[in-house]
Design an enzyme around this catalytic site. Structure first.
Site, PDB file in Angstrom:
ATOM      1  N   HIS A  53       0.797  -1.174  -0.212  1.00 37.14           N
ATOM      2  CA  HIS A  53       0.100   0.230   0.189  1.00 37.14           C
ATOM      3  C   HIS A  53       0.953   1.254  -0.076  1.00 37.14           C
ATOM      4  CE1 HIS A  53       0.616  -0.436   4.318  1.00 37.14           C
ATOM      5  NE2 HIS A  53       0.067   0.742   4.506  1.00 37.14           N
ATOM      6  N   HIS A  55       1.524   3.995   1.968  1.00 44.50           N
ATOM      7  CA  HIS A  55       1.799   4.736   2.878  1.00 44.50           C
ATOM      8  C   HIS A  55       3.518   4.990   2.786  1.00 44.50           C
ATOM      9  CE1 HIS A  55      -1.766   4.205   5.675  1.00 44.50           C
ATOM     10  NE2 HIS A  55      -1.856   5.521   4.742  1.00 44.50           N
ATOM     11  N   ASP A  57       5.890   5.001   4.981  1.00 43.08           N
ATOM     12  CA  ASP A  57       6.906   3.924   5.737  1.00 43.08           C
ATOM     13  C   ASP A  57       6.664   2.666   5.087  1.00 43.08           C
ATOM     14  OD1 ASP A  57       4.155   3.581   6.664  1.00 43.08           O
ATOM     15  OD2 ASP A  57       4.963   2.676   8.399  1.00 43.08           O
ATOM     16  N   HIS A  58       6.148   2.672   4.017  1.00 44.04           N
ATOM     17  CA  HIS A  58       6.092   1.231   3.031  1.00 44.04           C
ATOM     18  C   HIS A  58       6.834   1.602   1.527  1.00 44.04           C
ATOM     19  CE1 HIS A  58       3.574  -1.055   5.773  1.00 44.04           C
ATOM     20  NE2 HIS A  58       3.233   0.215   6.267  1.00 44.04           N
ATOM     21  N   HIS A 111      -7.335  -0.718   5.651  1.00 44.21           N
ATOM     22  CA  HIS A 111      -6.478   0.358   6.161  1.00 44.21           C
ATOM     23  C   HIS A 111      -6.171   1.508   5.060  1.00 44.21           C
ATOM     24  CE1 HIS A 111      -2.696   1.611   8.184  1.00 44.21           C
ATOM     25  NE2 HIS A 111      -2.171   1.535   7.221  1.00 44.21           N
ATOM     26  N   ASP A 132      -0.233  -3.519   6.584  1.00 45.57           N
ATOM     27  CA  ASP A 132      -0.929  -2.984   7.490  1.00 45.57           C
ATOM     28  C   ASP A 132      -2.308  -3.428   7.743  1.00 45.57           C
ATOM     29  OD1 ASP A 132       1.487  -1.864   8.078  1.00 45.57           O
ATOM     30  OD2 ASP A 132       0.855   0.097   7.726  1.00 45.57           O
ATOM     31  N   HIS A 170       4.877  -4.399  10.935  1.00 48.63           N
ATOM     32  CA  HIS A 170       5.222  -3.538  12.105  1.00 48.63           C
ATOM     33  C   HIS A 170       5.311  -4.790  13.322  1.00 48.63           C
ATOM     34  CE1 HIS A 170       4.678   0.675  10.760  1.00 48.63           C
ATOM     35  NE2 HIS A 170       3.575   0.141   9.809  1.00 48.63           N
TER      36      HIS A 170
HETATM   37 ZN   LIG Z   1       0.118   1.898   6.412  1.00 47.58          ZN
END
Ligand SMILES: [Zn+2]
Length: 259
Positions: A53, A55, A57-58, A111, A132, A170
């Site tokens: 996805h 985001h 941090d990905h 998410h 996530d 995570h």
């Molecule tokens: Zn995420």
């Protein structure tokens, strides 16, 4: 068969690196630096980036990795992914370049609106990269989706074989399990899992992957339809709940404010 290695990033992310021979692919590289350091130290060449996805941090490491290794980038069709070359949706199958590794795509929104997951197998059996969506002992926040979408996505993952190892992105497990215990204080499997995972963290080890069997037995977000969990959600809501999705929504709200 490929080996799957955790590369810790930021405060609690895992970038999953999958290696076979001299090649490696990475799943959700939020940061390029630790990936490049690992590739360098192991003498590996990057052959693909796999994304769940959008985001930061990905996907935050995509550009810097692509500058060094111009490789294919697999990602969800319905989201904006830096450098994406292959737009994927449920039903698609990919063979990861360099590894010859086959993965099947699932749509698992909730998410984010276009979140996808990847299902395959390694020498030890089935694996799922779930970003996530499903966490060890928990699930992602609903930033772009509805409770019904997320419950449906979790249901798809829960229907995979019990031995499937779940690679989430995570290390949230201990906080998730403490919440799970607030929902189901009498769940013996959950009590045992918290002790086991606390011990792993005390020794500096990841608690991820977990198995789907563990998640089904202890993750309240997969258990909203179980009579005990449903009753707790109903008491929490202070009203009659219609169904498991309704109970899921109550438990997700509860977790948002849980400390
Ligand atoms: Zn995420």
């Amino acid at each position: 068969m490929p080996a799957i290695i955790p590369i810790p990033a930021f405060s609690d992310n895992y970038i999953w690196l999958v290696r076979e021979g001299r090649h490696a692919a990475v799943v959700d590289p939020g940061d390029a630096a630790p990936v490049l350091a690992y590739l360098e130290s192991e003498g590996l060449t990057l052959s693909a980036i796999v994304t769940t996805h959008h985001h930061g941090d990905h996907v935050g490491g995509n550009a810097a990795l692509l500058a060094r290794f111009p490789v294919p980038v697999f990602g969800p069709a319905r989201e904006t992914i830096p450098g994406r070359t292959h737009a994927l949706a449920e039903g698609d199958e990919i063979t990861v370049p360099g590894l010859g590794w086959k993965l099947r795509v699932l749509d698992i929104p909730g998410h984010t609106a276009g979140h996808i997951g990847y299902v395959g197998s390694d020498a030890n059996g089935g694996v799922a990269f779930v970003g996530d969506t499903l966490f060890a002992g928990g699930c992602g926040r609903l930033f772009e989706g509805t409770p019904a979408q997320m419950a449906d996505s979790l249901g798809k993952l829960a229907a995979l074989p019990a031995g499937t190892r779940v690679y989430c992105a995570h290390e949230y497990t201990l906080a998730n399990l403490r919440f799970a215990l607030a929902v189901e204080p009498g769940n013996v499997a959950l009590q045992a899992r918290l002790r086991r995972d606390q011990d792993k963290r005390d020794r500096g080890l990841p608690t991820v992957p977990s198995t789907l069997a563990e998640e089904r037995a202890t993750n309240p977000f997969l258990r909203a339809g179980e009579p005990d969990v449903f009753a707790v959600a109903q008491a929490r809501a202070g009203r009659a709940l219609m169904d498991a999705v309704d109970a899921f929504a109550v438990i997700r709200e509860w977790k948002n404010g849980f400390r």
